[in-house]
Design a protein around this motif. Structure first.
Motif, PDB file in Angstrom:
ATOM      1  N   LYS A   3       4.940  -9.414  10.745  1.00  0.00           N
ATOM      2  CA  LYS A   3       5.922  -9.542   9.678  1.00  0.00           C
ATOM      3  C   LYS A   3       5.414 -10.524   8.630  1.00  0.00           C
TER       4      LYS A   3
ATOM      5  N   ALA B  43      13.701 -12.660   7.968  1.00  0.00           N
ATOM      6  CA  ALA B  43      12.846 -11.570   8.437  1.00  0.00           C
ATOM      7  C   ALA B  43      13.427 -10.839   9.641  1.00  0.00           C
TER       8      ALA B  43
ATOM      9  N   ASP C   4       4.436  -4.382   8.307  1.00  0.00           N
ATOM     10  CA  ASP C   4       5.088  -3.948   7.084  1.00  0.00           C
ATOM     11  C   ASP C   4       4.243  -4.285   5.866  1.00  0.00           C
TER      12      ASP C   4
ATOM     13  N   ALA D  89       8.431 -15.063  10.938  1.00  0.00           N
ATOM     14  CA  ALA D  89       9.325 -14.086  11.569  1.00  0.00           C
ATOM     15  C   ALA D  89      10.768 -14.561  11.677  1.00  0.00           C
TER      16      ALA D  89
END
Length: 508
Positions: free
Chosen positions: A94, A102, A42, A98
């Protein structure tokens, strides 16, 4: 495998990418990326991290807040699980950690429900990185003996808040709010309503550990106004508490010479990695475009025939570091070592080529710092007018130095020891940054790189200023219609870095 057999499921690695500085990724995270068949990342994960993935891995950039529709968490989990069930190794990259705000546990649950093996690789969460990169001590022996990480935005489908703002207002330490920009009025108002003093110091830290990091100080009762006045957007963290008063005006991170400077580094993976590392340490935000790939020649037979008699030449001439690597790796592949060169003397065009030779414990007899083929050709002829020359080069290339030597009457055997292959697709992160005017400088390290960049990005390159590594690269850029602002002195990666620092980084 018969059609009735199913592939052995792959593994999903839920990997924390850290707060943004690519140097903060963990060793285990890099290992996972190198083994991945599919990487889902992302916008909070630094895009340069995907370069750790193998060349054959599929890279999927997930959406960001300001660029159209983003995939939902359920859709991401579905893609991830389906790929693993097909037998692929998946990395879900991420930002931060994580398991902290998240949804890592949700994605782990999706894997468990589907019978897919998974691993959770922790990363440095942005809330803790703020303590180092903005020099805000989240705990302090006088002002804070505890720290709480708090979401500034709970799920919209919650019927009531799970946060106890009365307890948070009385919390005897530091509060760090994540995802709090849009809902700043709600969480700051709730704290004030439950007795938190209006003059409580607040620091807003945007893009923590990236070259665009900024820290804005205010108070709890002014934070909403400051967000509007400064145009602050995600990703931003809010540090609430007296520890904010201990932060300097500029942190050590913001005082680095290239802080705030964005540089596009293009070239082969090895060259780009070397230059990126040097610039990042100085504070630059570095994006990369592997404009070319260095690969083996399609046919080694011509090279092998020449290398069998390599010791018969008077001079072996190298014009690039890639030529050095291709030549020496082939020598080593044949079961020989540097002794195969016999009594041949070695010439290197440019300081960078000479440095690459030293990796193989070879020290050139002739290595002018300036990349000047005409001058080197004359020096070589003066040293060995009747000598035999061997030149290691790229397949399909016609080095200027070889032409210069032949014009002076020398006999030159040329051996292709590598090929350059153009990269077909532009880096979407780079394309977006060029379009938005977010890149200040573009470093060009070879003529093939210059041609590849123009082919990939064209007129978009004019939004930034260009740095050339050598006269040959400069000449190619000018032929293409893109004049560099300056040329490195000396003509090496270190010369490019020094020039950027000397010019103050920002291309104003």
């Amino acid at each position: 495998m018969t059609t009735s057999e199913k592939p052995t499921p792959g593994t999903v690695h839920l990997v924390g990418a850290g707060p943004g500085d690519p140097g903060l990724i963990t060793v285990r995270a890099v290992q996972c990326l190198k083994e991945a068949d599919l990487v889902l990342y992302d916008y909070l994960a630094n895009p340069t991290l995907v370069e750790y993935a193998s060349p054959g891995a599929e890279l999927v950039r997930l959406g960001r807040h300001d660029q159209g529709r983003s995939l939902t968490p359920d859709e991401i989990s579905e893609i991830m699980v389906e790929a693993a069930l097909e037998g692929r190794t998946v990395v879900r990259l991420k930002g931060g950690d994580a398991s902290i705000f998240a949804r890592g546990i949700d994605e782990a649950g999706a894997c468990r429900a589907a019978g897919v093996a998974f691993e959770i690789v922790p990363g440095i969460t942005s809330g803790l990185a703020t303590a180092a990169y903005a020099e805000i001590p989240l705990t302090h022996h006088e002002d804070a003996s505890a720290v709480a990480l708090v979401t500034g935005h709970e799920r919209d489908d919650k019927e009531e808040s799970h946060l106890d703002y009365q307890a948070l207002a009385a919390f005897p330490g530091t509060l760090v709010f994540y995802m709090g920009v849009k809902w700043a009025g709600r969480w700051s108002g709730a704290l004030l309503e439950h007795g938190k003093p209006p003059d409580t110091p607040v620091a807003v830290v945007q893009w923590c550990s990236r070259a665009r990091q900024q820290t804005v100080k205010c108070t709890l009762d002014t934070v909403v106004d400051v967000i509007g006045e400064k145009g602050i957007r995600p990703p931003s963290l809010f540090v609430v508490g007296r520890v904010v008063d201990h932060a300097p005006t500029l942190s050590w991170f913001q005082e680095r010479p290239l802080f705030g400077t964005s540089v596009l580094v293009a070239g082969s993976r090895q060259t780009a990695s070397n230059l990126r590392g040097k610039l990042s340490v100085l504070g630059a935000e570095v994006l990369t475009q592997p404009a070319i790939r260095i690969v083996e020649p399609e046919d080694w037979e011509p090279a092998d025939a020449v290398l069998e008699k390599v010791g018969e030449y008077d001079w072996i001439v190298f014009t690039s570091g890639n030529g050095v690597d291709g030549f020496m790796n082939r020598i080593l592949h044949s079961g020989r070592d540097a002794r195969a060169l016999g009594g041949a003397r070695i010439a290197a065009l440019g300081k960078g080529t000479a440095e690459r030779l030293r990796n193989y414990h070879l020290f050139p007899d002739l290595a002018p710092d300036k990349v000047d083929p005409s001058a080197l050709a004359q020096d070589l002829m003066d040293s060995a007018r009747d000598g035999a020359f061997l030149m290691a080069r790229a397949a399909g290339d016609r080095p200027v130095l070889a032409e210069e030597l032949e014009e002076l009457g020398a006999g030159v055997d040329q051996v292709p020891v590598y090929r350059t292959v153009d990269v077909d697709e532009p880096n979407q992160d780079v394309a977006d940054a060029l379009k938005a005017g977010e890149i200040h400088w573009i470093t060009v390290t070879s003529s093939p790189t210059a041609r590849s960049l123009v082919r990939l990005y064209g007129e978009a390159l004019r939004s930034a200023k260009i740095v050339s590594i050598s006269p040959l690269t400069t000449a190619t850029l000018k032929e293409l219609g893109y004049d560099p602002v300056f040329e490195a002195r000396p003509h090496t990666v270190d010369g490019m870095v020094s020039a950027l620092v000397e010019h103050g980084g920002q291309a104003d």
